[in-house]
Scaffold this motif. Structure first.
Motif, PDB file in Angstrom:
ATOM      1  N   ALA A  69       0.831  -1.207   0.000  1.00  0.00           N
ATOM      2  CA  ALA A  69       0.000   0.000   0.000  1.00  0.00           C
ATOM      3  C   ALA A  69       0.870   1.264   0.000  1.00  0.00           C
ATOM      4  N   ARG A  70       1.990   1.202   0.693  1.00  0.00           N
ATOM      5  CA  ARG A  70       2.878   2.377   0.799  1.00  0.00           C
ATOM      6  C   ARG A  70       3.758   2.568  -0.433  1.00  0.00           C
ATOM      7  N   TYR A  71       4.281   1.485  -0.995  1.00  0.00           N
ATOM      8  CA  TYR A  71       5.288   1.590  -2.060  1.00  0.00           C
ATOM      9  C   TYR A  71       4.823   1.109  -3.424  1.00  0.00           C
ATOM     10  N   GLY A  72       3.612   0.670  -3.540  1.00  0.00           N
ATOM     11  CA  GLY A  72       3.147   0.142  -4.810  1.00  0.00           C
ATOM     12  C   GLY A  72       3.532  -1.321  -4.951  1.00  0.00           C
ATOM     13  N   LYS A  73       3.556  -1.779  -6.163  1.00  0.00           N
ATOM     14  CA  LYS A  73       3.775  -3.202  -6.421  1.00  0.00           C
ATOM     15  C   LYS A  73       5.109  -3.695  -5.863  1.00  0.00           C
ATOM     16  N   LEU A  74       5.020  -4.815  -5.164  1.00  0.00           N
ATOM     17  CA  LEU A  74       6.176  -5.550  -4.644  1.00  0.00           C
ATOM     18  C   LEU A  74       6.002  -6.991  -5.087  1.00  0.00           C
ATOM     19  N   VAL A  75       7.032  -7.574  -5.624  1.00  0.00           N
ATOM     20  CA  VAL A  75       6.957  -8.940  -6.130  1.00  0.00           C
ATOM     21  C   VAL A  75       7.597  -9.882  -5.117  1.00  0.00           C
ATOM     22  N   CYS A  76       6.923 -10.980  -4.835  1.00  0.00           N
ATOM     23  CA  CYS A  76       7.475 -12.025  -3.966  1.00  0.00           C
ATOM     24  C   CYS A  76       7.785 -13.219  -4.866  1.00  0.00           C
ATOM     25  N   ARG A  94      10.622 -17.196  -1.825  1.00  0.00           N
ATOM     26  CA  ARG A  94      10.814 -15.858  -1.267  1.00  0.00           C
ATOM     27  C   ARG A  94       9.844 -15.568  -0.122  1.00  0.00           C
ATOM     28  N   GLY A  95       8.881 -16.435   0.044  1.00  0.00           N
ATOM     29  CA  GLY A  95       7.935 -16.324   1.151  1.00  0.00           C
ATOM     30  C   GLY A  95       8.163 -17.502   2.085  1.00  0.00           C
ATOM     31  N   TYR A  96       7.105 -18.242   2.349  1.00  0.00           N
ATOM     32  CA  TYR A  96       7.207 -19.423   3.212  1.00  0.00           C
ATOM     33  C   TYR A  96       8.083 -20.484   2.539  1.00  0.00           C
ATOM     34  N   ARG A  97       8.993 -21.059   3.325  1.00  0.00           N
ATOM     35  CA  ARG A  97       9.832 -22.167   2.861  1.00  0.00           C
ATOM     36  C   ARG A  97       9.532 -23.394   3.717  1.00  0.00           C
ATOM     37  N   PRO A  98       9.153 -24.495   3.074  1.00  0.00           N
ATOM     38  CA  PRO A  98       8.896 -25.711   3.854  1.00  0.00           C
ATOM     39  C   PRO A  98      10.195 -26.208   4.497  1.00  0.00           C
ATOM     40  N   PRO A 135      10.709  -4.543  -4.986  1.00  0.00           N
ATOM     41  CA  PRO A 135       9.836  -3.420  -5.321  1.00  0.00           C
ATOM     42  C   PRO A 135       9.921  -3.064  -6.803  1.00  0.00           C
ATOM     43  N   VAL A 136       8.796  -2.646  -7.355  1.00  0.00           N
ATOM     44  CA  VAL A 136       8.722  -2.271  -8.767  1.00  0.00           C
ATOM     45  C   VAL A 136       8.682  -0.749  -8.920  1.00  0.00           C
ATOM     46  N   GLN A 137       8.041  -0.054  -7.999  1.00  0.00           N
ATOM     47  CA  GLN A 137       7.847   1.387  -8.120  1.00  0.00           C
ATOM     48  C   GLN A 137       8.734   2.205  -7.186  1.00  0.00           C
ATOM     49  N   ALA A 138       9.566   1.558  -6.428  1.00  0.00           N
ATOM     50  CA  ALA A 138      10.535   2.213  -5.539  1.00  0.00           C
ATOM     51  C   ALA A 138      11.794   1.363  -5.591  1.00  0.00           C
ATOM     52  N   THR A 139      12.842   1.828  -4.966  1.00  0.00           N
ATOM     53  CA  THR A 139      14.052   1.003  -4.903  1.00  0.00           C
ATOM     54  C   THR A 139      14.167   0.392  -3.512  1.00  0.00           C
ATOM     55  N   VAL A 140      14.911  -0.673  -3.431  1.00  0.00           N
ATOM     56  CA  VAL A 140      15.159  -1.310  -2.138  1.00  0.00           C
ATOM     57  C   VAL A 140      15.853  -0.317  -1.210  1.00  0.00           C
ATOM     58  N   ALA A 141      16.812   0.423  -1.740  1.00  0.00           N
ATOM     59  CA  ALA A 141      17.543   1.401  -0.928  1.00  0.00           C
ATOM     60  C   ALA A 141      16.606   2.468  -0.363  1.00  0.00           C
ATOM     61  N   GLU A 142      15.663   2.940  -1.164  1.00  0.00           N
ATOM     62  CA  GLU A 142      14.702   3.942  -0.694  1.00  0.00           C
ATOM     63  C   GLU A 142      13.844   3.394   0.439  1.00  0.00           C
ATOM     64  N   ILE A 143      13.401   2.160   0.286  1.00  0.00           N
ATOM     65  CA  ILE A 143      12.542   1.561   1.320  1.00  0.00           C
ATOM     66  C   ILE A 143      13.331   1.336   2.599  1.00  0.00           C
ATOM     67  N   ARG A 144      14.543   0.807   2.490  1.00  0.00           N
ATOM     68  CA  ARG A 144      15.367   0.614   3.694  1.00  0.00           C
ATOM     69  C   ARG A 144      15.628   1.943   4.397  1.00  0.00           C
ATOM     70  N   VAL A 173      21.599  -6.686   0.128  1.00  0.00           N
ATOM     71  CA  VAL A 173      21.047  -7.660  -0.816  1.00  0.00           C
ATOM     72  C   VAL A 173      20.184  -6.878  -1.803  1.00  0.00           C
ATOM     73  N   GLY A 174      19.941  -7.442  -2.960  1.00  0.00           N
ATOM     74  CA  GLY A 174      19.220  -6.749  -4.013  1.00  0.00           C
ATOM     75  C   GLY A 174      17.714  -6.817  -3.895  1.00  0.00           C
ATOM     76  N   TRP A 175      17.217  -7.312  -2.786  1.00  0.00           N
ATOM     77  CA  TRP A 175      15.781  -7.407  -2.535  1.00  0.00           C
ATOM     78  C   TRP A 175      15.528  -6.900  -1.126  1.00  0.00           C
ATOM     79  N   LEU A 176      14.278  -6.746  -0.784  1.00  0.00           N
ATOM     80  CA  LEU A 176      13.915  -6.298   0.555  1.00  0.00           C
ATOM     81  C   LEU A 176      13.535  -7.509   1.392  1.00  0.00           C
ATOM     82  N   HIS A 177      14.420  -7.904   2.288  1.00  0.00           N
ATOM     83  CA  HIS A 177      14.095  -8.974   3.241  1.00  0.00           C
ATOM     84  C   HIS A 177      13.608  -8.291   4.505  1.00  0.00           C
ATOM     85  N   VAL A 178      12.375  -8.639   4.907  1.00  0.00           N
ATOM     86  CA  VAL A 178      11.826  -8.171   6.183  1.00  0.00           C
ATOM     87  C   VAL A 178      11.325  -9.387   6.941  1.00  0.00           C
TER      88      VAL A 178
END
Length: 146
Positions: free
Chosen positions: A48-55, A67-71, A93-102, A124-129
């Motif tokens: 909702a805050r950053y627009g599209k985020l791909v998992c 990238r989500g739940y791992r068995p 993230p598609v509409q923001a950068t990982v650096a901006e979000i961090r 890392v090149g993705w947003l791990h939270v």
């Protein structure tokens, strides 16, 4: 009742094998039991805050499915990864950068969108939270290098 995400579908958050097994058993209502409510709420708030985020991308013909739940039998990542407990997501993230979000998380940890985040991976090149057991009230959000 478990939280049901509004901005993500279950295939985006679960591996293909886990999702297909639940689908075959006609137990898709159990998807929410695999993921912590806090990480699901966080995923929705971040989108909702950053627009599209791909998992996971497997539902769209892509290669990513862990990238989500791992068995527990998954060979990707650490044996005690927060992903294995349903408490972590790796988002692109598609509409923001990982650096901006961090940077936003660091500057404004009090925002509702970040309320349940206790750990963020740096360098890392993705947003791990994740929402691991960490006293963020006393110690702040933990930023780690993988």
């Amino acid at each position: 009742m478990s939280y049901i995400p509004t901005h993500f579908t279950w295939p985006e958050l679960l591996s293909e094998s886990v999702y297909r097994e639940l689908e075959l058993l006609r137990r898709l209502d159990r998807c929410a039991l695999l993921l912590d409510d806090r990480i699901l709420i966080t995923a929705d708030r971040l989108r909702a805050r950053y627009g599209k985020l791909v998992c996971n991308t497997w539902p769209f013909g892509g290669q990513h499915q862990f990238r989500g739940y791992r068995p527990q039998d998954c060979t990707v990542g650490a044996a005690l990864s927060q992903h294995r407990f349903g408490r972590a997501l790796d988002l692109v993230p598609v509409q923001a950068t990982v650096a901006e979000i961090r940077a936003d998380i660091r500057a404004h940890p009090e925002l509702e969108a970040f309320e349940h985040i206790t750990c963020v991976e740096d360098d890392v090149g993705w947003l791990h939270v994740d929402c691991r057991n960490w006293d963020r009230t006393r110690r702040g959000i933990l930023f780690v290098k993988p």
